[in-house]
Scaffold this motif. Structure first.
Motif, mmCIF file in Angstrom:
data_model
loop_
_atom_site.group_PDB
_atom_site.id
_atom_site.type_symbol
_atom_site.label_atom_id
_atom_site.label_comp_id
_atom_site.label_asym_id
_atom_site.label_seq_id
_atom_site.Cartn_x
_atom_site.Cartn_y
_atom_site.Cartn_z
ATOM 1 N N ARG A 153 20.361 17.185 -31.136
ATOM 2 C CA ARG A 153 18.937 16.873 -31.287
ATOM 3 C C ARG A 153 18.198 17.069 -29.975
ATOM 4 N N GLU A 154 18.850 16.744 -28.854
ATOM 5 C CA GLU A 154 18.219 16.889 -27.547
ATOM 6 C C GLU A 154 17.926 18.355 -27.243
ATOM 7 N N VAL A 155 18.862 19.247 -27.592
ATOM 8 C CA VAL A 155 18.637 20.679 -27.344
ATOM 9 C C VAL A 155 17.476 21.193 -28.183
ATOM 10 N N CYS A 156 17.410 20.768 -29.448
ATOM 11 C CA CYS A 156 16.305 21.193 -30.310
ATOM 12 C C CYS A 156 14.959 20.724 -29.759
ATOM 13 N N LEU A 157 14.911 19.485 -29.301
ATOM 14 C CA LEU A 157 13.669 18.972 -28.722
ATOM 15 C C LEU A 157 13.285 19.735 -27.464
ATOM 16 N N GLN A 158 14.266 20.084 -26.646
ATOM 17 C CA GLN A 158 13.979 20.835 -25.427
ATOM 18 C C GLN A 158 13.430 22.226 -25.748
ATOM 19 N N VAL A 159 14.017 22.893 -26.760
ATOM 20 C CA VAL A 159 13.534 24.222 -27.160
ATOM 21 C C VAL A 159 12.100 24.145 -27.676
ATOM 22 N N LEU A 160 11.805 23.138 -28.493
ATOM 23 C CA LEU A 160 10.458 23.010 -29.046
ATOM 24 C C LEU A 160 9.453 22.595 -27.980
ATOM 25 N N GLU A 161 9.854 21.754 -27.027
ATOM 26 C CA GLU A 161 8.941 21.360 -25.950
ATOM 27 C C GLU A 161 8.547 22.564 -25.100
ATOM 28 N N GLU A 162 9.504 23.425 -24.790
ATOM 29 C CA GLU A 162 9.172 24.631 -24.025
ATOM 30 C C GLU A 162 8.217 25.523 -24.799
ATOM 31 N N ARG A 201 12.382 29.565 -33.403
ATOM 32 C CA ARG A 201 12.891 29.200 -32.072
ATOM 33 C C ARG A 201 14.239 28.485 -32.175
ATOM 34 N N ILE A 202 14.339 27.550 -33.098
ATOM 35 C CA ILE A 202 15.602 26.823 -33.270
ATOM 36 C C ILE A 202 16.693 27.779 -33.762
ATOM 37 N N ASN A 203 16.340 28.682 -34.679
ATOM 38 C CA ASN A 203 17.330 29.635 -35.189
ATOM 39 C C ASN A 203 17.827 30.568 -34.099
ATOM 40 N N GLU A 204 16.925 30.980 -33.203
ATOM 41 C CA GLU A 204 17.334 31.838 -32.087
ATOM 42 C C GLU A 204 18.351 31.131 -31.190
ATOM 43 N N GLU A 205 18.121 29.846 -30.917
ATOM 44 C CA GLU A 205 19.076 29.078 -30.120
ATOM 45 C C GLU A 205 20.345 28.807 -30.920
ATOM 46 N N GLU A 257 1.951 10.376 -35.811
ATOM 47 C CA GLU A 257 0.915 11.015 -35.003
ATOM 48 C C GLU A 257 1.011 10.617 -33.538
ATOM 49 N N LEU A 258 1.679 9.513 -33.234
ATOM 50 C CA LEU A 258 1.807 9.068 -31.851
ATOM 51 C C LEU A 258 2.978 9.727 -31.130
ATOM 52 N N LEU A 259 3.833 10.442 -31.846
ATOM 53 C CA LEU A 259 4.996 11.086 -31.245
ATOM 54 C C LEU A 259 4.603 12.372 -30.524
ATOM 55 N N PRO A 260 5.428 12.816 -29.575
ATOM 56 C CA PRO A 260 5.182 14.125 -28.935
ATOM 57 C C PRO A 260 5.274 15.239 -29.975
ATOM 58 N N PRO A 261 4.632 16.383 -29.738
ATOM 59 C CA PRO A 261 4.640 17.468 -30.736
ATOM 60 C C PRO A 261 6.047 17.918 -31.119
ATOM 61 N N ALA A 262 6.973 18.025 -30.153
ATOM 62 C CA ALA A 262 8.325 18.496 -30.460
ATOM 63 C C ALA A 262 9.031 17.534 -31.412
ATOM 64 N N SER A 263 8.979 16.235 -31.128
ATOM 65 C CA SER A 263 9.625 15.251 -31.997
ATOM 66 C C SER A 263 8.959 15.202 -33.367
ATOM 67 N N ARG A 264 7.655 15.330 -33.387
ATOM 68 C CA ARG A 264 6.917 15.270 -34.643
ATOM 69 C C ARG A 264 7.281 16.433 -35.561
ATOM 70 N N LEU A 286 10.056 18.382 -35.378
ATOM 71 C CA LEU A 286 11.471 18.297 -35.743
ATOM 72 C C LEU A 286 11.686 17.270 -36.859
ATOM 73 N N ASN A 287 11.022 16.127 -36.782
ATOM 74 C CA ASN A 287 11.148 15.111 -37.831
ATOM 75 C C ASN A 287 10.645 15.640 -39.176
ATOM 76 N N TRP A 288 9.555 16.382 -39.148
ATOM 77 C CA TRP A 288 9.007 16.922 -40.403
ATOM 78 C C TRP A 288 9.969 17.922 -41.024
ATOM 79 N N LEU A 289 10.559 18.801 -40.225
ATOM 80 C CA LEU A 289 11.499 19.793 -40.750
ATOM 81 C C LEU A 289 12.746 19.126 -41.324
ATOM 82 N N LEU A 290 13.162 18.010 -40.722
ATOM 83 C CA LEU A 290 14.314 17.272 -41.253
ATOM 84 C C LEU A 290 13.964 16.605 -42.582
ATOM 85 N N ARG A 291 12.773 16.026 -42.689
ATOM 86 C CA ARG A 291 12.367 15.376 -43.935
ATOM 87 C C ARG A 291 12.220 16.394 -45.069
ATOM 88 N N ALA A 292 11.691 17.566 -44.732
ATOM 89 C CA ALA A 292 11.436 18.574 -45.761
ATOM 90 C C ALA A 292 12.699 19.313 -46.172
#
Length: 453
Positions: free
Chosen positions: A43-52, A29-33, A72-79, A81-87
């Motif tokens: 970062r805001e655009v990435c979160l919006q794409v993942l939330e949709e 999804r992020i690559n398509e955008e 675990e307390l974060l919304p799914p989109a933020s969670r 995105l953070n994992w992909l950045l760490r990895a």
């Protein structure tokens, strides 16, 4: 191999993660955008794409090895995105001028994401693109004086990729042979053939090589151009002078020979694909015929018997039981005809000729063997035909019973079915009178259930 050195160790954790499919979908999804962005993705655009995406899918995300309890307390989109950045699948770029955080895809991750896209997409096969690229490149080398040795190298690379694509296509056809034996019903095999082989191989891949806009449309021109370029010594010397890597005319000729040999390999692979395609079609037709006639076909019954003997605990006892139940009275099994007889001379052959006999009326069994009516109706259809016409457990054949050719065929098959050992019905009177309703002439049979007599 330079990009391999840039990949962090935690990058490979995606393939071990329980949320692997979720992370891959998020990357796609992020690559398509990302492809339609003029510069960076914020970062805001990435979160919006993942939330949709998460609103549509409603996926569950499990705790991963790179996360802690706060994640675990974060919304799914933020969670995610953070994992992909760490990895290391995504990378942050801080823009201090605009005070924003942008997201980019590293080069090594872009290669992997492209592979994910090819595995999950249903796009047109690449063989058509490769052959058209080779055609366009050689056309430019033939007619454009500005073309250089780099175009020739690109044509060679596309030839290798086309060979590899056809080789993969040929090897992947084997999986359809294994699926033939996995299907136990006629309808399941027909569905597997039409929706599996025809859709995935014939229409999307094999069909491209056989339509009017196919490989052979370009091959003749390409081979002719290669031959003319090889014979043009002045052109090869000019190509070597333009090259910055001190390429000689002999090197140019060798590259043209490699492209030509590549096209010879392509023709061999297409020929092998033709053989595999014909072999699969024959195997499919044979398997369909077996599933359709396995109860009436001798080969089908023998196969079922052998499969049964291979599964029992005591084969000797099963063979003895099968031998006591076998009926070896048909001439199709017992015959005094030898496998080979010496051919007689012409004079002896003429002496043995007898005058033609007048045709005799065929029996019901002979009609079934000649016309193979048994293939048209299943055993359940014949049982349903008898059951639907029963009154108080009896089906009496009268003048109004037979009106159409289909009903006449079913009556013959019903009688043939009733004389079998495992039949649910039998004929009560074995010497009935004949009925003539003006269109058909048949015996006045009476069918009853075996367990009711």
């Amino acid at each position: 191999m330079i990009l391999m050195n840039e990949i962090p160790d935690r990058f490979w954790g995606l393939f071990r993660s329980i949320n692997r499919s979720t992370y891959i979908e998020a990357l796609l999804r992020i690559n398509e955008e990302y492809e339609y962005s003029n510069y960076f993705l914020s970062r805001e655009v990435c979160l919006q794409v993942l939330e949709e995406y998460f609103v549509q899918k409603r996926l569950v995300i499990w705790q991963d090895e790179l996360e802690d309890e706060a994640d675990e307390l974060l919304p799914p989109a933020s969670r995610v995105l953070n994992w992909l950045l760490r990895a290391g699948w995504l990378r942050k770029v801080d823009d201090y001028a605009s005070m924003t955080v942008n997201i980019v895809i590293p080069d090594y991750a872009a290669v992997m994401i492209e592979a994910f896209f090819k595995l999950s997409s249903d796009e047109e096969d690449e063989t058509q693109i490769y052959i058209q690229n080779i055609y366009a490149i050689l056309f430019s080398l033939k007619h454009d004086p500005r073309a250089g040795i780099s175009l020739l190298n690109t044509a060679y690379v596309n030839t290798k990729r086309l060979n590899k694509s056809l080789q993969d296509m040929l090897h992947n056809m084997d999986k359809f042979f294994a699926s033939l034996l996995e299907q136990k019903a006629y309808g399941e095999l027909l569905k597997e053939h039409l929706e599996g082989y025809v859709e995935e191989i014939v229409k999307k891949k094999y069909h491209i090589l056989k339509t009017s806009d196919n490989f052979y449309l370009y091959k003749n021109d390409i081979k002719r151009w290669i031959g003319s370029l090889r014979d043009d010594i002045g052109w090869m010397e000019e190509m070597s002078r333009r090259s910055a890597n001190r390429v000689t005319a002999a090197d140019v000729a060798e590259k043209l020979d490699q492209i030509e040999r590549g096209f010879d390999h392509i023709e061999h692979r297409i020929s092998n694909m033709d053989k595999e395609h014909s072999r699969y079609i024959r195997a499919t037709v044979t398997r369909l015929n077996y599933l359709l006639n396995q109860e009436d076909n001798m080969k089908g019954l023998v196969i079922r018997l052998l499969n049964h003997l291979s599964l029992v605990d005591d084969p000797e006892e099963a063979i003895e039981k099968a031998g006591n139940c076998m009926n070896l009275s048909q001439m199709a099994i017992l015959s005094d005809k030898s496998i080979y007889k010496k051919r007689k001379s012409r004079t002896e052959f003429k002496e043995t000729l007898v005058p033609d006999e007048e045709p005799t009326e065929l029996t019901a069994e002979e009609i079934l063997n000649l016309n193979r009516v048994k293939n048209r109706y299943s055993r359940k259809e014949i049982e349903s035909y008898i059951e639907s016409r029963m009154v108080d457990g009896r089906m009496e054949v009268r003048e109004d019973t037979i009106r159409t050719p289909e009903e006449f065929e079913k009556l013959i098959l019903a009688y043939d079915y009733s004389i079998r050992r495992k039949s649910l019905y039998k004929v009560e009177d074995m010497d009935p009178e004949l009925v003539d309703n003006g269109k058909y002439r048949y015996p006045r049979l009476v069918f009853v259930r075996r367990n009711e007599v």
